[in-house]
Motif scaffolding. Structure first.
Motif, mmCIF file in Angstrom:
data_model
loop_
_atom_site.group_PDB
_atom_site.id
_atom_site.type_symbol
_atom_site.label_atom_id
_atom_site.label_comp_id
_atom_site.label_asym_id
_atom_site.label_seq_id
_atom_site.Cartn_x
_atom_site.Cartn_y
_atom_site.Cartn_z
ATOM 1 N N GLU A 65 0.772 -1.191 -0.026
ATOM 2 C CA GLU A 65 0.012 0.138 -0.037
ATOM 3 C C GLU A 65 0.662 1.389 -0.119
ATOM 4 O O GLU A 65 2.118 1.237 0.663
ATOM 5 C CB GLU A 65 -0.865 0.016 1.290
ATOM 6 C CG GLU A 65 -1.983 -1.198 1.202
ATOM 7 C CD GLU A 65 -2.970 -1.137 -0.048
ATOM 8 O OE1 GLU A 65 -3.281 0.206 -0.190
ATOM 9 O OE2 GLU A 65 -3.147 -2.025 -0.663
ATOM 10 N N PRO A 66 0.393 2.365 -0.501
ATOM 11 C CA PRO A 66 1.288 3.579 -0.583
ATOM 12 C C PRO A 66 1.712 4.108 0.690
ATOM 13 O O PRO A 66 2.956 4.514 0.896
ATOM 14 C CB PRO A 66 0.246 4.611 -1.592
ATOM 15 C CG PRO A 66 -0.496 3.649 -2.161
ATOM 16 C CD PRO A 66 -0.818 2.405 -1.379
ATOM 17 N N ALA A 67 0.722 4.166 1.590
ATOM 18 C CA ALA A 67 1.137 4.385 3.426
ATOM 19 C C ALA A 67 2.370 3.615 3.657
ATOM 20 O O ALA A 67 3.150 4.313 4.224
ATOM 21 C CB ALA A 67 -0.015 4.271 3.966
ATOM 22 N N ASP A 68 2.260 2.332 3.679
ATOM 23 C CA ASP A 68 3.330 1.604 3.892
ATOM 24 C C ASP A 68 4.630 1.908 3.103
ATOM 25 O O ASP A 68 5.939 1.994 3.881
ATOM 26 C CB ASP A 68 3.137 0.057 3.642
ATOM 27 C CG ASP A 68 4.226 -0.871 4.230
ATOM 28 O OD1 ASP A 68 4.427 -0.694 5.313
ATOM 29 O OD2 ASP A 68 4.577 -1.822 3.435
ATOM 30 N N VAL A 69 4.671 2.274 1.924
ATOM 31 C CA VAL A 69 5.863 2.750 1.402
ATOM 32 C C VAL A 69 6.405 3.950 1.481
ATOM 33 O O VAL A 69 7.456 4.370 1.856
ATOM 34 C CB VAL A 69 5.553 2.681 -0.189
ATOM 35 C CG1 VAL A 69 6.753 3.298 -1.028
ATOM 36 C CG2 VAL A 69 5.337 1.024 -0.865
ATOM 37 N N ALA A 70 5.282 4.847 1.936
ATOM 38 C CA ALA A 70 5.440 6.315 2.389
ATOM 39 C C ALA A 70 6.316 6.282 3.879
ATOM 40 O O ALA A 70 7.260 6.916 3.968
ATOM 41 C CB ALA A 70 4.349 7.026 2.304
ATOM 42 N N ALA A 71 5.758 5.259 4.728
ATOM 43 C CA ALA A 71 6.274 5.181 6.022
ATOM 44 C C ALA A 71 7.997 4.701 6.045
ATOM 45 O O ALA A 71 8.551 5.255 6.595
ATOM 46 C CB ALA A 71 5.507 4.268 6.878
ATOM 47 N N GLU A 72 7.999 3.936 5.080
ATOM 48 C CA GLU A 72 9.482 3.259 4.850
ATOM 49 C C GLU A 72 10.448 4.314 4.488
ATOM 50 O O GLU A 72 11.535 4.502 5.194
ATOM 51 C CB GLU A 72 9.496 2.096 3.971
ATOM 52 C CG GLU A 72 10.989 1.759 3.931
ATOM 53 C CD GLU A 72 11.140 0.433 2.962
ATOM 54 O OE1 GLU A 72 12.319 0.072 2.364
ATOM 55 O OE2 GLU A 72 9.888 -0.331 2.635
ATOM 56 N N ILE A 73 9.812 5.304 3.561
ATOM 57 C CA ILE A 73 10.711 6.464 3.091
ATOM 58 C C ILE A 73 10.838 7.582 3.969
ATOM 59 O O ILE A 73 12.183 8.096 4.295
ATOM 60 C CB ILE A 73 10.102 6.708 1.753
ATOM 61 C CG1 ILE A 73 10.010 5.755 0.508
ATOM 62 C CG2 ILE A 73 10.702 8.257 1.384
ATOM 63 C CD1 ILE A 73 9.308 6.154 -0.515
ATOM 64 N N VAL A 74 9.802 7.974 4.929
ATOM 65 C CA VAL A 74 10.080 9.068 5.773
ATOM 66 C C VAL A 74 11.019 8.259 7.049
ATOM 67 O O VAL A 74 12.021 9.081 7.468
ATOM 68 C CB VAL A 74 8.610 8.923 6.590
ATOM 69 C CG1 VAL A 74 8.680 9.689 7.852
ATOM 70 C CG2 VAL A 74 7.759 9.840 5.527
ATOM 71 N N ALA A 75 11.018 7.008 7.281
ATOM 72 C CA ALA A 75 11.959 6.587 8.260
ATOM 73 C C ALA A 75 13.403 6.524 7.739
ATOM 74 O O ALA A 75 14.437 7.059 8.427
ATOM 75 C CB ALA A 75 11.617 5.083 8.616
ATOM 76 N N LYS A 76 13.485 6.314 6.336
ATOM 77 C CA LYS A 76 15.052 6.557 5.993
ATOM 78 C C LYS A 76 15.488 7.956 5.585
ATOM 79 O O LYS A 76 16.651 7.783 6.174
ATOM 80 C CB LYS A 76 14.895 5.635 4.461
ATOM 81 C CG LYS A 76 14.904 4.185 4.415
ATOM 82 C CD LYS A 76 14.753 3.690 2.906
ATOM 83 C CE LYS A 76 14.530 2.137 2.952
ATOM 84 N NZ LYS A 76 15.482 1.602 3.692
#
Length: 169
Positions: free
Chosen positions: A153-164
């Motif tokens: 899901e986009p929200a999951d991908v976004a959360a990973e990027i935000v963490a990085k």
């Protein structure tokens, strides 16, 4: 010049715009989609620019839009072919770049391989596969991070990027 917090690259259907908006929202910063910037400024769709003015003209507009967008900071999504222009690749090389990797099955489901994607107008699956084969080495070379969007899901991908991004600051 302000450095962007993240620049999203990848093929059509990777989710650069959708994920980019979410990342910018979570980081409390601006989001710029260079394709949308070009369409707004030219008052034409990307497809119409390709047809009426040619790919070479579009690539010039795109290189200029990427240069302006990346100097504005925030989160920037660039068109799938933008990193293939040498000046753009050089501009992106020192920046925090996220390559959104996607399978052809997921990409097809997202973009539907419609006429709105000028380079995918004829035999879209074969063209996407060929373009991805040509572009993957550049995407990987420029990437600070590679994030798979396959089946996510986009929200999951976004959360990973935000963490990085937050761990990188």
């Amino acid at each position: 010049m302000t450095t962007p917090v993240a620049v999203l690259i990848g093929p059509p259907g990777a989710g650069k715009t959708t994920v980019g908006r979410l990342v910018a929202e979570q980081l409390g910063t601006e989001f710029i989609d260079t394709d949308k910037l070009i369409e707004t400024e030219q008052q034409l769709t990307i497809s119409d620019i390709f047809v009426e003015r040619g790919e070479a003209h579009f690539r010039e507009l795109e290189a200029d839009a990427v240069a302006r967008a990346t100097s504005a900071g925030g989160v920037v999504a660039v068109g799938g072919g933008a990193p293939m222009t040498e000046a753009t690749a050089q501009l992106l090389a020192p920046l925090p770049v996220v390559f959104l990797d996607v399978s052809i099955a997921d990409a097809a489901g997202r973009v539907g391989f419609s006429g709105a994607r000028p380079l995918l107008a004829v035999n879209p699956r074969a063209t996407w596969t060929r373009l991805m084969g040509e572009r993957r080495p550049t995407y990987e070379r420029l990437a600070t991070w590679i994030v798979s969007t396959e089946g996510r899901e986009p929200a999951d991908v976004a959360a990973e990027i935000v963490a990085k991004v937050r761990n990188h600051e």
